[in-house]
Design an enzyme around this catalytic site. Structure first.
Site, short mmCIF file in Angstrom:
data_model
loop_
_atom_site.label_atom_id
_atom_site.label_comp_id
_atom_site.label_asym_id
_atom_site.label_seq_id
_atom_site.Cartn_x
_atom_site.Cartn_y
_atom_site.Cartn_z
N GLU A 322 0.04 5.78 -2.31
CA GLU A 322 0.14 6.75 -1.54
C GLU A 322 0.92 6.44 -0.74
O GLU A 322 1.49 6.13 -0.42
CB GLU A 322 -1.83 6.16 -0.97
CG GLU A 322 -2.71 5.94 -2.61
CD GLU A 322 -2.73 7.47 -2.71
OE1 GLU A 322 -2.69 8.04 -2.59
OE2 GLU A 322 -3.02 7.37 -4.67
N CYS A 356 -1.49 8.20 8.19
CA CYS A 356 -1.12 8.87 7.11
C CYS A 356 -1.95 10.38 6.69
O CYS A 356 -1.14 11.17 6.24
CB CYS A 356 -1.01 8.79 5.60
SG CYS A 356 -2.58 7.63 5.02
#
Ligand code: NAD
Length: 571
Positions: A322, A356
């Site tokens: 990720e 993020c």
């Protein structure tokens, strides 16, 4: 609140063979898993005079006045090397809160060997018993160790109270509880057995032969726990490399999981220099998977190394990564301005834009720009930036000197470029901590690098579009960057929202309508992005655990086969 219900941990020591019961002549053990439900961990409020606030303040004081010794732990044994490192408070970088040691190549190899040897033994521990360990760990995190986890995250990663609570307490506990729940639910599926008196078909979840390398980032304590302990839950042996700048909080997790009953050697705690770790794990024939969260360049490097070594491996290593984002807020002329302003300030500037999912670019129609501009400037001016121990701080410092240099280079670029204008912030100082003031930039060029590259800091860039260019601008959103992590649209017009659902289908793995691009909750918005934002394995959802198992299908026949020929052959 419903909790996982279970018996005493004493039953955990039962061997798999004792659990066998015969059914219809089958030799297979029958799975006995107690049913339970889970809910998200409630978020505490830390209001003045609350018990949790007092506990947290005590924990902060204790952590701030100590420099914790953190060894490498392999198979339950502690190691120290001459490569000493310190974790400092980003908001007060002369203040060290932990001393740790880098494992060298030999120690990483030792950890690999230990994980590989432990895996088959751990895989034999019945799922029911593993679930009880996870239940106990979640309870310890929610009670006894909650404020230690929060304090380590606040001081070590410069998170404010609320940011620590939603990460190191709520999200971490949710990962531990919900992944156990998803595993329990997954075992309910069994393949069709048309006539169970003749054949019985079944499927069992095994760990993967070898070891899983968990490589975690600095920005979420909970991610460290999820990357390392979800593969462990599924029966794997794990070598965990925590981030240097999240060391203390990750060490807390490791110790809680040990106390809850995870046996030595199942997860090995191996701080190391990134490339030394990456080179060593990818060189091992036993690499069964990499569970990574971090930046694209690091993941690309690991993937390339796996590709180069592909002929060596026992398995095809599973690569889960990720990665970064260039998350957007797209505003339609029908949007509620106040909600756009407050949502964008929170998304772009909470935790200094180091989530993020943080909003980093925004597209605003000309008609709403004057009001949105005024709202953003007014809110940005009021934000208090400071020490996390001051509970009135909205946000604090960025993580380290590397981040400080990267982020401020974009601010300097904005100052120099004729296409860019700074509307708020633009100032910074690293004399005491790595402080960068929340910065808002207006761009005439929607493809300027400030609008397409991941900055990972408190810098928001806005492009104002002509309403007649609505569709063209929407296309620009998902063609101007390689990322596709999170995105949000704001608008009350139903036709626009329907159009956005089509147009932005590939633009984000997590998509929001009239809500900010941050704040996903385990079990509610499974998380992950497409394209260069990652392999999109949806942490916090039911599919994630399946990445870490190599299921075995078993067909057992009770009626012996007597004839080679088929009946029609003799007719
Ligand atoms: P990073 O890539 O610098 O580091 C991540 C981890 O990789 C760290 O533990 C680091 O020490 C290690 N590492 C570095 N080089 C290595 C190598 N050659 N081999 C093996 N390991 C190596 O990332 P970071 O600064 O810790 O985290 C920020 C990044 O993470 C941002 O890009 C952010 O978008 C991303 N992120 C993504 C998600 C998501 O779910 N998509 C969540 C959190 C963070």
């Amino acid at each position: 609140m419903l909790r996982m219900l279970g018996n005493s941990p004493a039953s955990m020591q039962l061997s798999v063979l004792k659990n066998c019961t015969r059914s219809l002549g089958s030799v297979l053990p029958q799975l006995k898993i107690h049913d339970f439900q889970v809910v998200n961990e409630p978020i505490l409020t830390y209001r003045k005079n609350s018990a949790e606030r007092k506990d947290l303040q005590r924990a902060l004081k204790a952590a701030a006045s100590n420099c914790e010794e953190i060894p490498i732990v392999i198979g339950g044994k502690e190691f120290k090397t001459s490569e000493v490192r310190h974790q400092v408070m980003p908001h007060d970088h002369q203040h060290s809160i932990a001393r740790f040691y880098y494992a060298d190549k030999k120690l990483v190899e030792k950890a690999i060997k230990t994980a590989v040897e432990t895996q088959p033994k751990w895989d034999r521990v019945p799922i029911e018993d593993r679930l009880k360990i996870w239940e106990k760990a979640a309870d310890l995190m929610a009670t006894t160790y909650r404020q230690e986890l929060n304090a380590a995250t606040m001081l070590g990663q410069s998170k404010t109270v609320i940011q620590a609570e939603i990460d190191a307490a709520a999200e971490l506990i949710d990962f531990i509880r919900m992944n156990a729940y998803f595993l329990k639910e997954a075992t309910k599926y069994q393949p069709i057995s048309e006539d169970p008196k003749v054949t019985k078909n079944s499927l069992r979840y095994r760990g993967i032969d070898g070891f899983i390398a968990a490589v975690s980032p600095f920005n979420f304590t909970a991610i460290g726990g999820n990357l390392s302990y979800t593969p462990a839950l599924m029966g794997n042996g794990v070598v965990w490399k925590p981030s240097d700048t999240a060391m203390l909080s990750n060490w807390r997790i490791f110790n809680i999981m040990r106390e809850a009953g995870v046996p030595d050697g199942v997860v090995n705690f191996v701080p190391a220099d990134g490339p030394v770790f990456g080179d060593t794990i990818t060189a091992s024939p036993h690499l069964a998977g990499i569970n990574f969260t971090g930046s694209v360049p690091t993941f690309n490097r690991l993937w390339k190394q796996v590709g180069n070594n592909i002929d060596k491996y026992v398995n095809f290593p599973r690569l889960t990564g990720e990665c970064g984002g260039k998350n957007f807020h797209f505003v339609h002329k029908s949007a509620d301005v106040e909600s756009v302003v407050t949502s964008t300030i929170r998304s772009a500037f909470e935790y200094c834009g180091q989530k993020c999912s943080a909003c980093s670019r925004m597209y605003v129609p000309e008609s709403l720009w004057p009001k949105i501009k005024e709202g953003l400037q007014c809110e940005a001016e009021k934000l208090k930036i400071g020490d996390v121990q001051d509970f009135s701080s909205f946000t604090s410092a960025v993580i380290d000197d590397k981040a400080f240099k990267r982020i401020t280079s974009y601010i300097e670029h904005a100052k120099k470029s004729p296409n860019l204008e700074i509307l708020a912030g633009g100032t910074y100082s690293d004399s005491k901590g790595y402080f960068v003031n929340p910065t808002i930039v207006l761009s005439k060029d929607p493809k300027d690098r400030i609008m397409t590259e991941e900055i990972f800091g408190p810098v928001l860039t806005i492009y104002v579009y002509k309403e007649s260019d609505l569709l063209e601008t929407m296309k620009l959103v998902h063609t101007s960057t390689k990322f596709a992590l999170t995105g949000a649209v704001f608008g009350q017009d139903e036709e626009f929202v329907k159009c956005a659902l089509q147009e932005f289908k590939m633009a984000a793995g997590n998509f929001y309508i009239n809500d900010k691009s941050t704040g996903s909750v385990v079990g509610q918005q499974p998380f992950g992005g497409g394209r260069m934002s990652g392999t999109n394995d949806k942490a916090g959802g039911p599919h994630y655990i399946l990445r870490w198992t190599s299921p075995q299908s078993i067909k057992e026949t009770f009626v012996p086969l007597r004839d080679v020929n088929y009946p029609y052959m003799s007719e």
